[in-house]
Scaffold this active site. Structure first.
Site, PDB file in Angstrom:
ATOM      1  N   GLU A  70      10.196  -1.093  -8.124  1.00 15.22           N
ATOM      2  CA  GLU A  70       9.624  -0.777  -9.443  1.00 15.22           C
ATOM      3  C   GLU A  70       9.350   0.712  -9.591  1.00 15.22           C
ATOM      4  OE1 GLU A  70       5.944  -2.842  -9.648  1.00 15.22           O
ATOM      5  OE2 GLU A  70       6.865  -4.825  -9.621  1.00 15.22           O
ATOM      6  N   CYS A  91       5.806   7.052 -11.853  1.00 21.33           N
ATOM      7  CA  CYS A  91       5.276   6.559 -10.585  1.00 21.33           C
ATOM      8  C   CYS A  91       6.435   5.894  -9.848  1.00 21.33           C
ATOM      9  CB  CYS A  91       4.162   5.549 -10.871  1.00 21.33           C
ATOM     10  SG  CYS A  91       3.526   4.776  -9.393  1.00 21.33           S
ATOM     11  N   CYS A  98       5.775  -3.715   1.584  1.00 20.63           N
ATOM     12  CA  CYS A  98       4.851  -2.803   2.264  1.00 20.63           C
ATOM     13  C   CYS A  98       4.235  -3.523   3.449  1.00 20.63           C
ATOM     14  CB  CYS A  98       3.756  -2.351   1.303  1.00 20.63           C
ATOM     15  SG  CYS A  98       2.641  -1.151   2.074  1.00 20.63           S
ATOM     16  N   CYS A 102      -2.814  -4.399   2.074  1.00 21.70           N
ATOM     17  CA  CYS A 102      -4.096  -4.310   1.383  1.00 21.70           C
ATOM     18  C   CYS A 102      -4.311  -5.633   0.643  1.00 21.70           C
ATOM     19  CB  CYS A 102      -4.106  -3.141   0.408  1.00 21.70           C
ATOM     20  SG  CYS A 102      -3.797  -1.568   1.237  1.00 21.70           S
ATOM     21  N   CYS A 105      -3.286  -6.310  -3.186  1.00 19.14           N
ATOM     22  CA  CYS A 105      -2.043  -5.696  -3.682  1.00 19.14           C
ATOM     23  C   CYS A 105      -0.859  -6.647  -3.628  1.00 19.14           C
ATOM     24  CB  CYS A 105      -1.762  -4.451  -2.842  1.00 19.14           C
ATOM     25  SG  CYS A 105      -0.163  -3.736  -3.160  1.00 19.14           S
ATOM     26  N   CYS A 327       0.786  -2.773  -8.695  1.00 14.52           N
ATOM     27  CA  CYS A 327       2.031  -2.362  -8.053  1.00 14.52           C
ATOM     28  C   CYS A 327       2.679  -3.542  -7.348  1.00 14.52           C
ATOM     29  CB  CYS A 327       1.801  -1.158  -7.140  1.00 14.52           C
ATOM     30  SG  CYS A 327       1.495  -1.506  -5.418  1.00 14.52           S
TER      31      CYS A 327
HETATM   32  S1  SF4 Z   1      -1.915  -0.680  -1.893  1.00 13.72           S
HETATM   33 FE1  SF4 Z   1      -0.147  -2.028  -1.623  1.00 13.72          FE
HETATM   34  S2  SF4 Z   1       1.626  -0.647  -1.526  1.00 13.72           S
HETATM   35 FE2  SF4 Z   1      -0.226   0.622  -1.189  1.00 13.72          FE
HETATM   36  S3  SF4 Z   1      -0.455   0.660   1.064  1.00 13.72           S
HETATM   37 FE3  SF4 Z   1      -1.711  -1.075   0.328  1.00 13.72          FE
HETATM   38  S4  SF4 Z   1      -0.314  -2.868   0.493  1.00 13.72           S
HETATM   39 FE4  SF4 Z   1       0.944  -1.009   0.597  1.00 13.72          FE
END
Ligand code: SF4
Length: 341
Positions: A70, A91, A98, A102, A105, A327
């Site tokens: 994205e 962005c 990832c 987190c 997310c 995101c």
């Molecule tokens: S916010 Fe999402 S994309 Fe960013 S480091 Fe944490 S898990 Fe990864």
């Protein structure tokens, strides 16, 4: 070939954004054929776009191997990262998925698949501008003049490819985007922040903080167990010392998780120490995750208390709430739809 041919090729690639050798009409036929037989130009395929043309827009791209990423185009907003001359901020993503997990997310929900190559990072800018030029044939100017490296993935975990891409996007012969108009965001990879501080580029740094104490950060960001706040703060101080006032602290407000007023004082202390500004962002819901955005009243209270600490801060409420703005969310949704088909 005479060296001016290189300048012509760069002009076609980055200023006119052509997507094939055939379109480079001021190159001799023989050179076009030779380039064609030695190099391929990979462009991103636009799979979906969300958002109206005058608002925040999200692009879902398909890469050559079928992976989805994205980018988000954000219209002028001087208060965000740059100065009053902002026109459009893009962005961009740096990884497919990832690994940092987190808890709030969507990008990390299905793990890490691979790093993006430098060209896949650069191409997000070119493809967006190509799309814009197709919508506005009369427009001659470049569209993107601010970059935030804050999309899917942890940018500093793909350090070398990211730096190579930014070198191209920053170069006068490439994207021509000033280094001070480029913000790299990290969840807190302290060693890489120090490495970045020693580079010659004057990039801005944003820390995805989302908690002002180890207790809160440990609950929602596993990276904090590896690089706790004390270590992260030292790395940021080093960056600040090397680069000047170029740090922003990002703080997603999540109801009942990090929006207690007890977080305000430690957040204020950290911001003062780093001469950093704070961007408060009410949480965008992610399907399948239990987290909620706080009420507007709680957001305002947190914002006011932070201002009372003398911290420069913004509360970014409106943009992107309706376009799966968290995101990785559009990608996740689309992948699940495709899997069910
Ligand atoms: S916010 Fe999402 S994309 Fe960013 S480091 Fe944490 S898990 Fe990864």
């Amino acid at each position: 070939m005479p060296s001016y041919r290189a300048a012509q090729v760069l002009d076609w690639l980055y200023a006119r954004r052509v997507s094939g050798w055939e379109g480079m009409t001021n190159l001799p036929r023989e050179l076009r054929d030779r380039l064609n037989s030695h190099f391929s130009i990979h462009t991103l395929a636009l799979l979906k776009k969300q958002g109206a043309n005058d608002t925040t827009q999200k692009f879902l791209w398909r890469l050559a191997d079928g992976a989805l990423i994205e980018s988000v185009l954000i219209p002028a907003n001087p208060a965000l990262y740059g100065d009053a001359s902002d026109r459009h901020t893009l962005c961009v993503s740096t990884q497919v998925g990832c690994a940092y997990g987190c808890k709030f997310c969507a990008s990390g929900l299905e793990g890490w698949k691979r790093n993006l190559t430098p060209n896949e990072i650069v191409e997000q800018v070119l493809a967006t501008e190509r799309w814009h030029a197709a919508q506005n044939p009369a427009a001659t100017d470049r569209l993107v003049n601010n970059l935030v490296i804050m999309g899917m993935g942890e940018p500093l975990a793909n350090y070398d490819n990211l730096l190579r891409a930014l070198e191209i996007l920053n170069a006068p012969w490439g994207g021509a985007i000033g280094a001070r108009k480029i913000t790299i965001s990290t969840s807190g990879l302290a060693p890489q922040i120090r490495r970045l501080a020693d580079e010659t580029f004057q990039f801005r740094l944003a820390i995805s903080l989302h908690g002002a104490t180890d207790d809160v950060r440990n609950r929602i960001m596993p990276v904090n167990r590896k690089f706790p706040l004390a270590q992260l703060t030292e790395a940021c101080k080093y960056y600040q010392k090397q680069k000047g006032r170029m740090i922003t602290l990002e703080y997603i407000l999540i109801a009942g998780v990090n929006d207690a007023l007890s977080q305000v004082k430690p957040l204020g202390r950290l911001a003062s120490l780093l001469h950093a500004k704070v961007n408060l962002i009410p949480y965008n819901r992610v399907e399948g995750l239990p987290w909620e955005r706080p009420s507007e009243q709680s957001q305002d209270e947190f914002f006011r208390a932070l201002n009372a600490e003398g911290v420069t801060s913004t509360l970014r409420r409106e943009k992107g709430h309706d376009i799966d703005a968290a995101c990785g969310q559009l990608r996740l949704k689309t992948e699940r739809e495709m899997a069910s088909v």
